[in-house]
Design an enzyme around this catalytic site. Structure first.
Site, PDB file in Angstrom:
ATOM      1  N   ASP A  62       9.404  41.138  18.355  1.00 27.26           N
ATOM      2  CA  ASP A  62       9.448  39.826  17.709  1.00 27.26           C
ATOM      3  C   ASP A  62       9.844  39.974  16.245  1.00 27.26           C
ATOM      4  O   ASP A  62       9.153  40.648  15.470  1.00 27.26           O
ATOM      5  CB  ASP A  62       8.084  39.155  17.830  1.00 27.26           C
ATOM      6  CG  ASP A  62       8.100  37.681  17.442  1.00 27.26           C
ATOM      7  OD1 ASP A  62       9.076  37.239  16.815  1.00 27.26           O
ATOM      8  OD2 ASP A  62       7.125  36.985  17.770  1.00 27.26           O
ATOM      9  N   GLY A  89      10.393  39.766  22.979  1.00 33.09           N
ATOM     10  CA  GLY A  89      10.616  39.119  21.703  1.00 33.09           C
ATOM     11  C   GLY A  89       9.610  38.014  21.446  1.00 33.09           C
ATOM     12  O   GLY A  89       8.444  38.106  21.867  1.00 33.09           O
ATOM     13  N   HIS A  90      10.063  36.945  20.806  1.00 31.95           N
ATOM     14  CA  HIS A  90       9.177  35.860  20.377  1.00 31.95           C
ATOM     15  C   HIS A  90       8.669  35.045  21.561  1.00 31.95           C
ATOM     16  O   HIS A  90       7.525  34.608  21.573  1.00 31.95           O
ATOM     17  CB  HIS A  90       9.935  34.968  19.399  1.00 31.95           C
ATOM     18  CG  HIS A  90       9.085  33.976  18.683  1.00 31.95           C
ATOM     19  ND1 HIS A  90       8.054  34.331  17.854  1.00 31.95           N
ATOM     20  CD2 HIS A  90       9.129  32.613  18.670  1.00 31.95           C
ATOM     21  CE1 HIS A  90       7.486  33.247  17.346  1.00 31.95           C
ATOM     22  NE2 HIS A  90       8.118  32.191  17.838  1.00 31.95           N
ATOM     23  N   PHE A  91       9.532  34.811  22.552  1.00 28.45           N
ATOM     24  CA  PHE A  91       9.144  34.029  23.724  1.00 28.45           C
ATOM     25  C   PHE A  91       8.883  34.980  24.896  1.00 28.45           C
ATOM     26  O   PHE A  91       9.608  35.000  25.889  1.00 28.45           O
ATOM     27  CB  PHE A  91      10.224  32.998  24.055  1.00 28.45           C
ATOM     28  CG  PHE A  91      10.198  31.808  23.139  1.00 28.45           C
ATOM     29  CD1 PHE A  91       9.253  30.804  23.296  1.00 28.45           C
ATOM     30  CD2 PHE A  91      11.111  31.691  22.101  1.00 28.45           C
ATOM     31  CE1 PHE A  91       9.209  29.703  22.459  1.00 28.45           C
ATOM     32  CE2 PHE A  91      11.080  30.601  21.248  1.00 28.45           C
ATOM     33  CZ  PHE A  91      10.125  29.603  21.428  1.00 28.45           C
TER      34      PHE A  91
END
Length: 296
Positions: free
Chosen positions: A247, A273-275
């Site tokens: 992330d 990552g972020h999601f």
């Protein structure tokens, strides 16, 4: 209240809308209300849609409630001159929703924007929150990456940096939020409708002004971090951290920082990552199920 349903093999997901102090709030609900409750709060630029797979996977064991924040998804999006957009107000609306539908005690799953909303609720009423799950839901300075440099410059001088910050509202930026930090062999798991749906929300008339206001207001969340950390130290909520190691918005150091105030926190850095739910949905569902069964 309006209600719709989609039926699965052994449970259903229900799509509901309720009025909270004159504002229509949409939420997804799954599972039996007699079971332990799990409230899922989404981040930017998403909606409760980000939890679609988690609701399906966990509905046999839990009662799940995933609202859309005002200005996102299917909730109302009043213009900025008619609604005081800010994280204190979004918290007030979320608390009102939970009171309205009778969710008294619950575990809390937070991601991105959901963290400062959910942690305000937890710090204000620690007796209501039975456990905490955070997926890139930051509560420490260590979590901020260089991604935030522009946003903090915008917070200090909004007029000078507004045009630059608007670049974060483009389709390229939205797709990047989903794909950065994800290994190439995992990118094929990212459903393109996820970021396309988010972008459709951002492209609604007046929505970019809503998001710019929330970008600016985020600085006041940072001021709450010491209070959130005091809540952790004092009340020691059982905590699960399931965070994307790649992330670039809230970095993995933010995940590790929870151990400082919550030494028993279960911290998992995923190759994501972020999601992370897009690429590691089944893994996260298994972690959540096991964690909540051990911390009812």
């Amino acid at each position: 209240m309006s209600v719709g349903s989609v039926f699965g093999e052994s449970h259903e997901v229900r799509y509901r809308t309720v009025d909270v102090d004159g504002v229509e709030v949409f939420y997804r609900e799954a599972g039996d209300p007699s079971r332990p409750a799990l409230v899922l709060l989404h981040g930017f630029p998403s909606s409760s849609h980000m939890y679609r797979r988690l609701l399906a996977e966990l509905a046999d064991d839990f009662w799940l409630i995933a609202p859309d924040h005002v200005g996102f998804g299917r909730s109302a999006t009043p213009p900025v001159d008619r609604f005081p957009y800010g994280f204190e107000k979004l918290t007030e609306v979320t608390r009102g929703l939970l009171d309205r539908i009778g969710v008294d005690r619950f575990a809390l799953y937070v991601q991105d924007y959901g963290a400062p909303i959910g942690l305000r609720i937890a710090a204000d009423r620690p007796d209501r929150v039975t456990a905490l799950i955070t997926q890139s839901g930051n509560a420490y300075q260590e979590g901020f990456t260089p991604f935030w440099d522009l946003l903090f410059r915008h917070a200090a001088d909004r007029a000078a940096h507004e045009d630059d910050v608007r670049k974060l509202l483009t389709v390229e930026a939205t797709r990047w939020q989903y794909e950065h930090g994800v290994p190439a062999d995992r990118r094929e798991r990212i459903a393109p409708e996820a970021w396309l749906l988010d972008q459709a929300g951002l492209d609604r008339p007046g929505n970019k002004e809503i998001q710019l206001q929330l970008f600016w207001d985020y600085q006041f969340n940072v001021e709450q971090y010491p209070r959130f950390q005091e809540y952790f130290r004092t009340h020691r909520p059982p905590t699960l951290v399931a965070w994307g190691a790649g992330d670039e918005i809230f970095g993995p150091e933010g995940a590790k920082a929870f151990a400082r105030d919550l030494p028993d926190a279960e911290i998992h850095l995923l190759d994501a990552g972020h999601f992370a739910l897009e690429t590691h949905g089944s893994e996260i569902a298994s972690l959540v199920r096991d964690f909540l069964r051990r911390n009812p």
